[in-house]
Design a protein around this motif. Structure first.
Motif, PDB file in Angstrom:
ATOM      1  N   GLN A  70      10.239  19.542   5.413  1.00  0.00           N
ATOM      2  CA  GLN A  70       9.754  19.729   6.781  1.00  0.00           C
ATOM      3  C   GLN A  70      10.898  19.639   7.785  1.00  0.00           C
ATOM      4  N   ASN A  71      11.784  18.658   7.605  1.00  0.00           N
ATOM      5  CA  ASN A  71      12.917  18.517   8.512  1.00  0.00           C
ATOM      6  C   ASN A  71      13.870  19.699   8.391  1.00  0.00           C
ATOM      7  N   LEU A  72      14.077  20.177   7.179  1.00  0.00           N
ATOM      8  CA  LEU A  72      14.964  21.319   6.949  1.00  0.00           C
ATOM      9  C   LEU A  72      14.424  22.553   7.662  1.00  0.00           C
ATOM     10  N   THR A  73      13.137  22.785   7.554  1.00  0.00           N
ATOM     11  CA  THR A  73      12.514  23.934   8.213  1.00  0.00           C
ATOM     12  C   THR A  73      12.543  23.788   9.724  1.00  0.00           C
ATOM     13  N   GLN A  74      12.343  22.568  10.198  1.00  0.00           N
ATOM     14  CA  GLN A  74      12.345  22.325  11.637  1.00  0.00           C
ATOM     15  C   GLN A  74      13.698  22.652  12.254  1.00  0.00           C
ATOM     16  N   LEU A  75      14.762  22.447  11.505  1.00  0.00           N
ATOM     17  CA  LEU A  75      16.106  22.762  11.995  1.00  0.00           C
ATOM     18  C   LEU A  75      16.418  24.253  11.916  1.00  0.00           C
ATOM     19  N   GLY A  76      15.556  25.015  11.249  1.00  0.00           N
ATOM     20  CA  GLY A  76      15.786  26.448  11.114  1.00  0.00           C
ATOM     21  C   GLY A  76      16.603  26.828   9.903  1.00  0.00           C
ATOM     22  N   PHE A  77      16.718  25.919   8.943  1.00  0.00           N
ATOM     23  CA  PHE A  77      17.483  26.172   7.725  1.00  0.00           C
ATOM     24  C   PHE A  77      16.533  26.285   6.539  1.00  0.00           C
ATOM     25  N   VAL A  79      22.797  13.126  -3.803  1.00  0.00           N
ATOM     26  CA  VAL A  79      23.079  12.794  -2.406  1.00  0.00           C
ATOM     27  C   VAL A  79      22.222  11.601  -1.991  1.00  0.00           C
ATOM     28  N   PHE A  80      22.878  10.559  -1.495  1.00  0.00           N
ATOM     29  CA  PHE A  80      22.153   9.388  -1.001  1.00  0.00           C
ATOM     30  C   PHE A  80      21.556   9.674   0.377  1.00  0.00           C
ATOM     31  N   LEU A  81      22.366  10.288   1.257  1.00  0.00           N
ATOM     32  CA  LEU A  81      21.899  10.605   2.603  1.00  0.00           C
ATOM     33  C   LEU A  81      22.635  11.835   3.112  1.00  0.00           C
ATOM     34  N   MET A  82      21.877  12.753   3.704  1.00  0.00           N
ATOM     35  CA  MET A  82      22.468  13.920   4.359  1.00  0.00           C
ATOM     36  C   MET A  82      21.708  14.184   5.637  1.00  0.00           C
ATOM     37  N   THR A  83      22.450  14.306   6.732  1.00  0.00           N
ATOM     38  CA  THR A  83      21.844  14.660   8.011  1.00  0.00           C
ATOM     39  C   THR A  83      22.438  15.973   8.493  1.00  0.00           C
ATOM     40  N   ALA A  84      21.703  16.673   9.354  1.00  0.00           N
ATOM     41  CA  ALA A  84      22.167  17.927   9.934  1.00  0.00           C
ATOM     42  C   ALA A  84      21.569  18.067  11.319  1.00  0.00           C
ATOM     43  N   ASP A  85      22.247  18.835  12.177  1.00  0.00           N
ATOM     44  CA  ASP A  85      21.681  19.146  13.484  1.00  0.00           C
ATOM     45  C   ASP A  85      21.516  20.655  13.615  1.00  0.00           C
ATOM     46  N   GLU A  86      20.973  21.082  14.750  1.00  0.00           N
ATOM     47  CA  GLU A  86      20.685  22.503  14.922  1.00  0.00           C
ATOM     48  C   GLU A  86      21.941  23.360  14.997  1.00  0.00           C
ATOM     49  N   ASN A  87      23.098  22.718  15.234  1.00  0.00           N
ATOM     50  CA  ASN A  87      24.357  23.458  15.260  1.00  0.00           C
ATOM     51  C   ASN A  87      24.982  23.603  13.882  1.00  0.00           C
ATOM     52  N   GLY A  88      24.359  23.013  12.869  1.00  0.00           N
ATOM     53  CA  GLY A  88      24.888  23.117  11.515  1.00  0.00           C
ATOM     54  C   GLY A  88      25.862  22.020  11.145  1.00  0.00           C
ATOM     55  N   ASN A  89      26.077  21.048  12.019  1.00  0.00           N
ATOM     56  CA  ASN A  89      26.950  19.924  11.698  1.00  0.00           C
ATOM     57  C   ASN A  89      26.231  18.996  10.724  1.00  0.00           C
ATOM     58  N   VAL A  90      26.935  18.598   9.664  1.00  0.00           N
ATOM     59  CA  VAL A  90      26.295  17.810   8.622  1.00  0.00           C
ATOM     60  C   VAL A  90      27.068  16.530   8.349  1.00  0.00           C
ATOM     61  N   PHE A  91      26.353  15.556   7.803  1.00  0.00           N
ATOM     62  CA  PHE A  91      26.962  14.322   7.325  1.00  0.00           C
ATOM     63  C   PHE A  91      26.451  14.087   5.908  1.00  0.00           C
ATOM     64  N   PHE A  92      27.410  13.772   4.978  1.00  0.00           N
ATOM     65  CA  PHE A  92      27.056  13.533   3.585  1.00  0.00           C
ATOM     66  C   PHE A  92      27.421  12.129   3.179  1.00  0.00           C
ATOM     67  N   CYS A  93      26.602  11.569   2.337  1.00  0.00           N
ATOM     68  CA  CYS A  93      26.942  10.320   1.665  1.00  0.00           C
ATOM     69  C   CYS A  93      26.463  10.457   0.233  1.00  0.00           C
ATOM     70  N   GLU A  94      27.424  10.538  -0.696  1.00  0.00           N
ATOM     71  CA  GLU A  94      27.073  10.729  -2.103  1.00  0.00           C
ATOM     72  C   GLU A  94      26.496   9.454  -2.691  1.00  0.00           C
ATOM     73  N   LYS A  95      25.524   9.612  -3.551  1.00  0.00           N
ATOM     74  CA  LYS A  95      24.881   8.479  -4.195  1.00  0.00           C
ATOM     75  C   LYS A  95      25.811   7.871  -5.228  1.00  0.00           C
ATOM     76  N   LYS A  96      25.948   6.558  -5.169  1.00  0.00           N
ATOM     77  CA  LYS A  96      26.785   5.876  -6.153  1.00  0.00           C
ATOM     78  C   LYS A  96      26.029   5.667  -7.459  1.00  0.00           C
ATOM     79  N   ASP A  97      26.775   5.689  -8.531  1.00  0.00           N
ATOM     80  CA  ASP A  97      26.150   5.470  -9.856  1.00  0.00           C
ATOM     81  C   ASP A  97      25.688   4.021  -9.958  1.00  0.00           C
ATOM     82  N   GLU A  98      24.463   3.850 -10.434  1.00  0.00           N
ATOM     83  CA  GLU A  98      23.929   2.485 -10.572  1.00  0.00           C
ATOM     84  C   GLU A  98      24.403   1.851 -11.865  1.00  0.00           C
TER      85      GLU A  98
END
Length: 225
Positions: free
Chosen positions: A179-186, A206-225
């Motif tokens: 839903q969030n991905l579609t809301q951003l238009g991606f 991926v542990f966490l990924m954020t994006a904005d409407e301009n396509g700027n993204v933030f990644f945080c890779e999931k660590k191995d447990e």
């Protein structure tokens, strides 16, 4: 035992519904009347949980009445400036062009230590650098520094800067939030390209990924447990 659990769940749901109706406020942002209502509701809700012979209506009715009174007070205060001042008070000017208003500080029982603490929390150490300091009705102190102490903005320096978008979570704990991905238009193809650029083909990595409407993204890779 099951009756105790059911009573607890019922009271919990009633409180969640009423507090949701009252609006979203953090404890430090509550007006005086809101804080009083919250304290009374907490006290009333505790009785049927501690005394199992107490009828639930004994707590639900006064809790609902308090919530209704708070909603009515908020509705009235939005339409009358005089009543709003009566219910919530008025902001107090504590510092005016670097000069302390001692009368307002005494009236609000606001000490010099509290003033300095609030200033430090906003990155200001010298009262001479304060243009205005306003004690709001919810108890927070807003400090407005003089022009010389304010940080320089890109607009003041004549630099063109792209307007930042609002970051939205698109992957949380390895799960794609469609839903969030579609809301951003991606779409999934856009997401797959962004993941591939960082060598992460599988969203589950991926542990966490954020994006904005301009396509700027933030990644945080999931660590191995």
């Amino acid at each position: 035992m099951w009756m105790i659990v059911l009573r607890t769940v019922f009271i919990y749901l009633v409180l969640m519904l009423l507090l949701r109706l009252l609006g979203k406020r953090q404890l430090g942002e509550m007006e005086l009347s809101e804080f009083v209502v919250a304290a009374l509701i907490a006290n009333l809700a505790a009785h049927p949980l501690q005394e199992h012979d107490t009828p639930l209506l004994t707590a639900v009715v006064p809790i609902a009445s308090l919530a209704a009174m708070e909603l009515l007070t908020a509705w009235i205060s939005m339409r009358s400036i005089r009543l709003r001042s009566l219910f919530y008070g008025r902001p107090s000017l504590i510092v005016d062009h670097g000069k302390l208003n001692q009368e307002e500080m005494r009236k609000n029982r606001f000490t010099g230590d509290e003033l300095m603490q609030a200033m430090r929390s906003q990155g200001i150490l010298d009262i001479n650098e304060v243009l205005y300091a306003v004690l709001e009705t919810n108890g927070t102190l807003n400090v407005i520094p003089i022009a010389e102490a304010q940080p320089v903005t890109a607009g003041q320096m004549g630099l063109a800067k792209e307007q930042a978008g609002y970051p939205t979570i698109v992957i949380s704990g390895g799960r794609v939030l469609e839903q969030n991905l579609t809301q951003l238009g991606f779409d999934r193809r856009w997401l797959a390209r962004r993941l591939k650029e960082r060598g992460l083909g599988d969203p589950a990595r991926v542990f966490l990924m954020t994006a904005d409407e301009n396509g700027n993204v933030f990644f945080c890779e999931k660590k191995d447990e």
